[in-house]
Design a protein around this motif. Structure first.
Motif, PDB file in Angstrom:
ATOM      1  N   SER A  18       0.826  -1.207   0.000  1.00 25.58           N
ATOM      2  CA  SER A  18       0.000   0.000   0.000  1.00 25.58           C
ATOM      3  C   SER A  18       0.863   1.261   0.000  1.00 25.58           C
ATOM      4  O   SER A  18       0.684   2.156  -0.825  1.00 25.58           O
ATOM      5  CB  SER A  18      -0.916  -0.033   1.230  1.00 25.58           C
ATOM      6  OG  SER A  18      -1.437   1.240   1.468  1.00 25.58           O
ATOM      7  N   LEU A  38       1.047   2.221  -3.984  1.00 24.04           N
ATOM      8  CA  LEU A  38      -0.043   3.203  -4.081  1.00 24.04           C
ATOM      9  C   LEU A  38       0.389   4.584  -3.601  1.00 24.04           C
ATOM     10  O   LEU A  38      -0.291   5.571  -3.868  1.00 24.04           O
ATOM     11  CB  LEU A  38      -1.256   2.725  -3.276  1.00 24.04           C
ATOM     12  CG  LEU A  38      -1.802   1.331  -3.628  1.00 24.04           C
ATOM     13  CD1 LEU A  38      -3.056   1.022  -2.812  1.00 24.04           C
ATOM     14  CD2 LEU A  38      -2.119   1.220  -5.120  1.00 24.04           C
ATOM     15  N   VAL A  75      -1.704   5.037 -11.923  1.00 22.26           N
ATOM     16  CA  VAL A  75      -2.677   4.211 -11.200  1.00 22.26           C
ATOM     17  C   VAL A  75      -2.766   2.834 -11.864  1.00 22.26           C
ATOM     18  O   VAL A  75      -2.750   1.802 -11.196  1.00 22.26           O
ATOM     19  CB  VAL A  75      -4.060   4.899 -11.174  1.00 22.26           C
ATOM     20  CG1 VAL A  75      -5.108   3.994 -10.548  1.00 22.26           C
ATOM     21  CG2 VAL A  75      -3.977   6.219 -10.428  1.00 22.26           C
ATOM     22  N   SER A 135       0.420   0.738 -11.206  1.00 25.29           N
ATOM     23  CA  SER A 135       0.481   0.321  -9.798  1.00 25.29           C
ATOM     24  C   SER A 135      -0.522  -0.790  -9.521  1.00 25.29           C
ATOM     25  O   SER A 135      -0.207  -1.775  -8.847  1.00 25.29           O
ATOM     26  CB  SER A 135       0.171   1.511  -8.878  1.00 25.29           C
ATOM     27  OG  SER A 135       1.155   2.493  -9.034  1.00 25.29           O
ATOM     28  N   GLN A 136      -1.729  -0.637 -10.083  1.00 27.99           N
ATOM     29  CA  GLN A 136      -2.764  -1.646  -9.832  1.00 27.99           C
ATOM     30  C   GLN A 136      -2.427  -2.971 -10.516  1.00 27.99           C
ATOM     31  O   GLN A 136      -2.826  -4.034 -10.024  1.00 27.99           O
ATOM     32  CB  GLN A 136      -4.128  -1.142 -10.321  1.00 27.99           C
ATOM     33  CG  GLN A 136      -4.662   0.048  -9.542  1.00 27.99           C
ATOM     34  CD  GLN A 136      -4.993  -0.296  -8.099  1.00 27.99           C
ATOM     35  OE1 GLN A 136      -5.037  -1.460  -7.717  1.00 27.99           O
ATOM     36  NE2 GLN A 136      -5.202   0.712  -7.276  1.00 27.99           N
ATOM     37  N   PHE A 149      -0.399  -4.356  -7.816  1.00 26.87           N
ATOM     38  CA  PHE A 149      -1.045  -4.426  -6.500  1.00 26.87           C
ATOM     39  C   PHE A 149      -2.161  -5.488  -6.451  1.00 26.87           C
ATOM     40  O   PHE A 149      -2.199  -6.315  -5.528  1.00 26.87           O
ATOM     41  CB  PHE A 149      -1.613  -3.044  -6.144  1.00 26.87           C
ATOM     42  CG  PHE A 149      -2.235  -2.983  -4.786  1.00 26.87           C
ATOM     43  CD1 PHE A 149      -1.460  -2.863  -3.645  1.00 26.87           C
ATOM     44  CD2 PHE A 149      -3.619  -3.044  -4.629  1.00 26.87           C
ATOM     45  CE1 PHE A 149      -2.039  -2.803  -2.385  1.00 26.87           C
ATOM     46  CE2 PHE A 149      -4.204  -2.990  -3.375  1.00 26.87           C
ATOM     47  CZ  PHE A 149      -3.408  -2.865  -2.245  1.00 26.87           C
ATOM     48  N   VAL A 150      -3.049  -5.471  -7.423  1.00 33.47           N
ATOM     49  CA  VAL A 150      -4.214  -6.371  -7.379  1.00 33.47           C
ATOM     50  C   VAL A 150      -3.789  -7.849  -7.455  1.00 33.47           C
ATOM     51  O   VAL A 150      -4.211  -8.653  -6.606  1.00 33.47           O
ATOM     52  CB  VAL A 150      -5.241  -5.993  -8.483  1.00 33.47           C
ATOM     53  CG1 VAL A 150      -6.365  -7.017  -8.547  1.00 33.47           C
ATOM     54  CG2 VAL A 150      -5.799  -4.602  -8.224  1.00 33.47           C
TER      55      VAL A 150
END
Lengths: 303, 269
Positions: B62, B66, B161, B164-165, B168-169
């Motif tokens: 995070s 993010l 975004v 990063s996602q 991250f996801v």
């Protein structure tokens, strides 16, 4: 003869096929305030960015304080100060932190006195985004001069500022000049350029079309002197005067545009006296740098 | 050194003052920790064994993925890097200091989770503290490096975004945080090994928490370390000062090289 702090010879800058700056040359003397004027897209910003070392030129030579901005970029950092049009600071930084931060990278003692002199004392702990536009500009100037640079670049330093803030910034610029700092002033504000600059260069389509003192530039134009006369009677109505190319009547004033101020005024006064009329007001306005600028850039014709 | 300290202090304060960073550094990881701590052990009791490593790794993901890239892209777009360049601030400081300050925020969050989880949720503490700290720092380095690299190569905040996602996801779904690596189908497992979260969870399970690793835990630490260093090196190489001045030393796709250590690890470990 003062030494040159900035020397530009045959400087050329292109972006792909687009020629932003087309082989210009000029120099700026030690302790001079040099105005760089021109409409949008004239090449001012490209010139400044190359002098500041932010971009590399495509040709010609640039010297700032005796150094090549690209090759000697690292050494040049301590010799120049730049007030960017956008202040270029993080939103959450405070003036106090910014002063410490930049001073540390320049290896000098933080100049908190500059914050005080520029009216930022009460905002020293406010975050950058909480400052007004004027306060942000003043902070940018304080940071640009905190390391006592030899050359300061100011890009539209007073755009959007109130009168009081403009006066403060102009005072600071004069103090810097009297201390031997060379200033490059890029501005759209002709009154500011005329008032502050020792010399100006007018850029148009990547070229320098005029360089000189504001007086030299305004005197060299075909601009007409405006003579506004108000009398008690109507002695000036429907009367032709020598060297007057245009006559208007507005707000009780006879307005004459003259190519020979001496001949026109002498004839106007003589006419008023001969008619037994009474002169209430007489104003003479020489062509301003703005008039000359509009004449040179060709936009004056449209207005 | 003085300049580094001023820069570090300012960046660290920014991590708390800036609402978005405060969210990513503290509120999101700690809020998620509390939520998962209360819910997951009730639904899935074995999760308790994994609660500390999973939530610490989540905190790292995070705060780094993010939290780090967007401020870098914004700073470039708003001319802050230009101002830094004019004032002699090196690109290395611009890239490394936000990563180091984020790591300090992560140490604080990691300490809060590790100190409170046994009392709040009866979660077991690490059995090997030294390995736990080493893996924590290595994972932080790897994710901070990747995040800085995303910030450097992203052309805009919107793309940041997305990039990063993309990491991250899948990290949340396949990284071993919510679901053990051993429960993944083989092909998904291979893909998961490309993610730093999988490597960190594998190393934490095998070397710090007293569990068993699904593949070489030391190989995981090595991959995280090499990827982190490589990512920082690539970020410095691909760095550009100015969004208007698009000239850079290499193609942004070179950033994918940061995943090379994980890809090699699939075959070696």
């Amino acid at each position: 003869m003062k030494e040159s702090m900035i020397e530009v010879k045959d400087f050329h800058k292109t972006y792909g096929d687009f020629v932003a700056v087309d082989r210009i040359s000029f120099d700026v003397k030690h302790g001079e305030i040099f105005g760089l004027l021109g409409p949008n897209g004239a090449g001012k910003t490209s010139t400044l960015e190359c002098l500041e070392g932010l971009r590399a030129p495509n040709g010609g030579s640039l010297r700032v304080a005796g150094m090549d901005p690209v090759r000697d970029g690292h050494k040049l950092r301590n010799l120049i100060g730049v007030q960017l049009q956008s202040a270029g600071l993080p939103e959450s930084i405070t003036p106090n932190e910014a002063m410490k931060f930049f001073a540390a990278y320049h290896n000098v003692t933080p100049r908190f006195d500059l914050l005080e002199r520029l009216g930022l004392d009460e905002k020293r702990k406010a975050q950058f985004f909480e400052l007004s536009t004027g306060q942000q500009r003043r902070l940018a100037l304080a940071l640009a001069i905190a390391h006592n640079p030899k050359v300061v670049f100011l890009d539209e330093p007073t755009a959007g500022l109130d009168v009081e803030t403009r006066v403060k910034l102009h005072d600071m610029m004069r103090k810097l000049q009297s201390g031997g700092t060379t200033l490059i002033l890029a501005t759209h504000d002709m009154a500011e350029a005329e008032q502050m600059s020792d010399r100006v260069a007018i850029m148009l389509q990547g070229r320098i079309v005029k360089v000189g003192t504001p007086m030299e530039i305004t005197a060299a134009g075909a601009g007409l002197t405006k003579i506004s006369v108000r009398t008690q009677g109507t002695s000036l109505s429907d009367y032709d005067f020598p060297a007057v190319s245009q006559h208007l009547f507005k707000d009780e004033y006879n307005i004459y545009f003259s190519t020979n101020i001496g001949a026109s005024i002498t004839a106007i006064i003589a006419r008023i006296e001969a008619s037994g009329d009474v002169l209430i007001d007489l104003r003479v306005e020489r062509p301003s740098l703005e008039d000359r600028f509009l004449e040179i850039t060709g936009t004056g014709a449209a207005q | 050194m003085n300049a580094f300290l001023h820069h570090y202090t300012f960046e660290f304060r920014t991590g708390i003052r800036n609402k978005q960073l405060l969210l990513m550094n503290y509120l999101f990881p700690l809020g998620f920790y509390l939520m998962m701590g209360f819910i997951m052990p009730a639904i899935n009791p074995p999760f308790r064994e994994n609660l500390i490593p999973a939530l610490v790794v989540f905190g790292i993901l995070s705060a780094t993925l993010l939290g780090i890239p967007d401020p870098l892209v914004n700073a470039r777009e708003h001319g802050i890097f230009r101002s830094y360049k004019i004032n002699g601030i090196p690109s290395l400081s611009i890239l490394v200091i936000p990563a180091l300050t984020t790591m300090l925020h992560l140490v604080i969050v990691g300490a809060i989770i590790t100190a409170t989880a046994p009392f709040l949720f009866h979660a077991p503490l690490p059995m090997n503290w030294l390995n736990f700290v080493v893996i924590f720092l290595t994972m932080s380095l790897a994710c901070a490096g990747l995040s800085v690299l995303i910030g450097v190569v992203s052309p805009s905040s919107r793309m940041t975004v997305l990039w990063s996602q993309i990491i991250f996801v899948p990290s949340m779904l396949l990284g071993g945080l919510m679901l053990p690596y051993s429960a993944l189908p083989d092909i998904a497992g291979k893909f998961a090994q490309l993610l730093p979260a999988t490597q960190a969870m594998n190393a934490l399970n095998g070397l710090a928490m007293g569990g068993s690793a699904s593949f070489s835990p030391w190989g995981s630490i090595l991959a995280l370390l090499v990827s982190g260093v490589l990512a920082f090196g690539l970020a410095v190489y691909l760095f550009s000062w100015d969004s208007r001045n698009t000239a850079r030393r290499g193609h942004p796709l070179l950033a994918l090289l940061a995943f090379l250590p994980y890809a090699i690890g699939i075959f070696l470990f």
